[in-house]
Design a protein around this motif. Structure first.
Motif, PDB file in Angstrom:
ATOM      1  N   UNK A  74      -9.847   3.796 -11.818  1.00 53.23           N
ATOM      2  CA  UNK A  74      -9.783   2.282 -11.885  1.00 53.23           C
ATOM      3  C   UNK A  74      -8.763   1.885 -10.899  1.00 53.23           C
ATOM      4  N   UNK A  75      -8.658   2.028  -9.743  1.00 54.82           N
ATOM      5  CA  UNK A  75      -8.223   0.811  -9.071  1.00 54.82           C
ATOM      6  C   UNK A  75      -8.719   0.935  -7.863  1.00 54.82           C
ATOM      7  N   UNK A  76      -9.181  -0.991  -7.159  1.00 55.70           N
ATOM      8  CA  UNK A  76     -10.414  -1.558  -6.042  1.00 55.70           C
ATOM      9  C   UNK A  76      -9.219  -1.089  -5.041  1.00 55.70           C
ATOM     10  N   UNK A  77     -10.384  -0.848  -4.089  1.00 58.36           N
ATOM     11  CA  UNK A  77      -9.737  -0.741  -2.233  1.00 58.36           C
ATOM     12  C   UNK A  77     -10.736  -1.529  -1.731  1.00 58.36           C
ATOM     13  N   UNK A  83     -14.655  -1.085  -2.914  1.00 54.54           N
ATOM     14  CA  UNK A  83     -15.259   0.071  -4.374  1.00 54.54           C
ATOM     15  C   UNK A  83     -14.093  -0.487  -5.406  1.00 54.54           C
ATOM     16  N   UNK A  84     -13.974   0.208  -6.578  1.00 56.46           N
ATOM     17  CA  UNK A  84     -13.516   0.163  -7.169  1.00 56.46           C
ATOM     18  C   UNK A  84     -13.510   1.591  -8.035  1.00 56.46           C
ATOM     19  N   UNK A  85     -12.720   3.109  -7.958  1.00 58.02           N
ATOM     20  CA  UNK A  85     -13.739   3.514  -8.386  1.00 58.02           C
ATOM     21  C   UNK A  85     -12.929   4.317  -9.979  1.00 58.02           C
ATOM     22  N   UNK A  86     -13.350   4.265 -10.651  1.00 55.26           N
ATOM     23  CA  UNK A  86     -13.332   4.892 -11.736  1.00 55.26           C
ATOM     24  C   UNK A  86     -12.715   5.520 -12.954  1.00 55.26           C
ATOM     25  N   UNK A  87     -13.103   6.105 -14.059  1.00 54.75           N
ATOM     26  CA  UNK A  87     -12.112   6.919 -14.655  1.00 54.75           C
ATOM     27  C   UNK A  87     -11.556   7.898 -13.980  1.00 54.75           C
ATOM     28  N   UNK A  88     -12.483   8.886 -13.323  1.00 55.56           N
ATOM     29  CA  UNK A  88     -12.525  10.342 -12.485  1.00 55.56           C
ATOM     30  C   UNK A  88     -12.319   9.773 -11.329  1.00 55.56           C
ATOM     31  N   UNK A  89     -11.316   8.207 -10.464  1.00 54.08           N
ATOM     32  CA  UNK A  89     -11.438   8.644  -9.366  1.00 54.08           C
ATOM     33  C   UNK A  89     -12.051   8.387  -8.102  1.00 54.08           C
ATOM     34  N   UNK A  90     -13.403   8.317  -9.057  1.00 48.53           N
ATOM     35  CA  UNK A  90     -14.432   8.485  -8.053  1.00 48.53           C
ATOM     36  C   UNK A  90     -15.426   7.203  -8.083  1.00 48.53           C
ATOM     37  N   UNK A  91     -15.695   7.077  -6.675  1.00 49.70           N
ATOM     38  CA  UNK A  91     -16.510   5.860  -7.046  1.00 49.70           C
ATOM     39  C   UNK A  91     -17.847   6.516  -5.570  1.00 49.70           C
ATOM     40  N   UNK A 151      -9.941   2.985   4.682  1.00 43.13           N
ATOM     41  CA  UNK A 151     -10.324   2.379   3.300  1.00 43.13           C
ATOM     42  C   UNK A 151      -8.356   1.802   3.577  1.00 43.13           C
ATOM     43  N   UNK A 152      -8.808   0.361   2.582  1.00 44.11           N
ATOM     44  CA  UNK A 152      -6.948  -0.594   2.436  1.00 44.11           C
ATOM     45  C   UNK A 152      -6.783  -0.485   1.301  1.00 44.11           C
ATOM     46  N   UNK A 153      -6.120  -0.946   0.805  1.00 47.05           N
ATOM     47  CA  UNK A 153      -4.685  -1.173  -0.544  1.00 47.05           C
ATOM     48  C   UNK A 153      -5.481  -2.156  -0.895  1.00 47.05           C
ATOM     49  N   UNK A 154      -6.156  -2.973  -0.064  1.00 49.99           N
ATOM     50  CA  UNK A 154      -6.874  -4.626  -1.207  1.00 49.99           C
ATOM     51  C   UNK A 154      -7.613  -4.630  -0.373  1.00 49.99           C
ATOM     52  N   UNK A 155      -8.397  -5.225  -1.707  1.00 51.33           N
ATOM     53  CA  UNK A 155      -9.734  -5.898  -1.534  1.00 51.33           C
ATOM     54  C   UNK A 155     -10.094  -7.030  -0.125  1.00 51.33           C
TER      55      UNK A 155
END
Length: 214
Positions: A109-112, A158-166, A187-191
């Motif tokens: 659920x993290x956004x990148x 993107x935002x990773x789903x509950x399993x960390x995938x996107x 891949x960056x730390x922020x959107x």
């Protein structure tokens, strides 16, 4: 006699109604030709089965701390954990091209932020260079929304789903040419920011995947 006739007619009517309800045909499904050719999606969703994904360029790797000749490097293990994976596919078509990024093993659920950059990955995050641009900004660094935008660059936030995938796609009406193509996914730390003076920025570079030369 009338009452008896009505009593006999009622079950027959009910039986007819039940028979009709069974015979009703289901609504017609949309044809494959009417479906959208590509879907921008995230998480566990998948592309339409009616569509064949046939990229002409694919790069994939497992993010690990830097070592010589590493195809995929994590610079920030708390953001992109070692063992996370990414795959980039590029498919050209009559309209331009489609770039698809698929990831797994990231923070749920993290956004990148994510973009294609001009140079291969090395031990130093900055060595991947700036964003690849179709029309190059004469000023560096490029933070002008006229150049730093998702139509002139390849943005794959993107935002990773509950399993960390996107999975996410970028569709463009232009394509890379021989000898002029991006060499890495960062891949960056922020959107990604869009305002003037900060357009295209997305925090620190957390990980990098090298793409093959085209």
């Amino acid at each position: 006699m009338i009452l008896r006739a009505l009593a006999l007619a009622a079950p027959a009517a009910l039986l007819a109604a039940c028979t009709n309800s069974v015979e009703v045909e289901p609504a017609a499904l949309p044809s494959a030709a009417s479906a959208s050719a590509w879907v921008v999606y995230q998480g566990a969703m998948s592309a339409s089965p009616a569509v064949s994904w046939a990229p002409d360029t694919v790069a994939a790797g497992t993010f690990l701390p830097y070592r010589p000749d590493s195809p995929a490097i994590t610079y920030e293990p708390t953001v992109v954990p070692p063992g996370a994976r990414a795959e980039v596919g590029i498919a050209r078509n009559a309209a331009g091209m489609i770039v698809r990024l698929t990831t797994s093993g990231l923070i749920p659920r993290r956004s990148y932020g994510a973009h294609l950059h001009t140079a291969p990955c090395t031990a130093a995050p900055a060595d991947a260079g700036p964003h690849f641009q179709h029309q190059k900004d004469p000023k560096t660094p490029s933070v002008n929304p006229s150049y730093a935008n998702p139509r002139n660059e390849i943005w794959l936030d993107f935002t990773a789903d509950a399993t960390g995938a996107a999975t996410v796609t970028s569709e463009q009406r232009w394509s890379f040419t021989a000898g002029s193509s991006p060499r890495s996914l960062v891949i960056h730390t922020l959107t990604t920011r869009t305002r003037a003076g900060a357009a295209g920025t997305a925090g620190e570079r957390a990980a990098c995947l090298t793409l093959p030369a085209r």
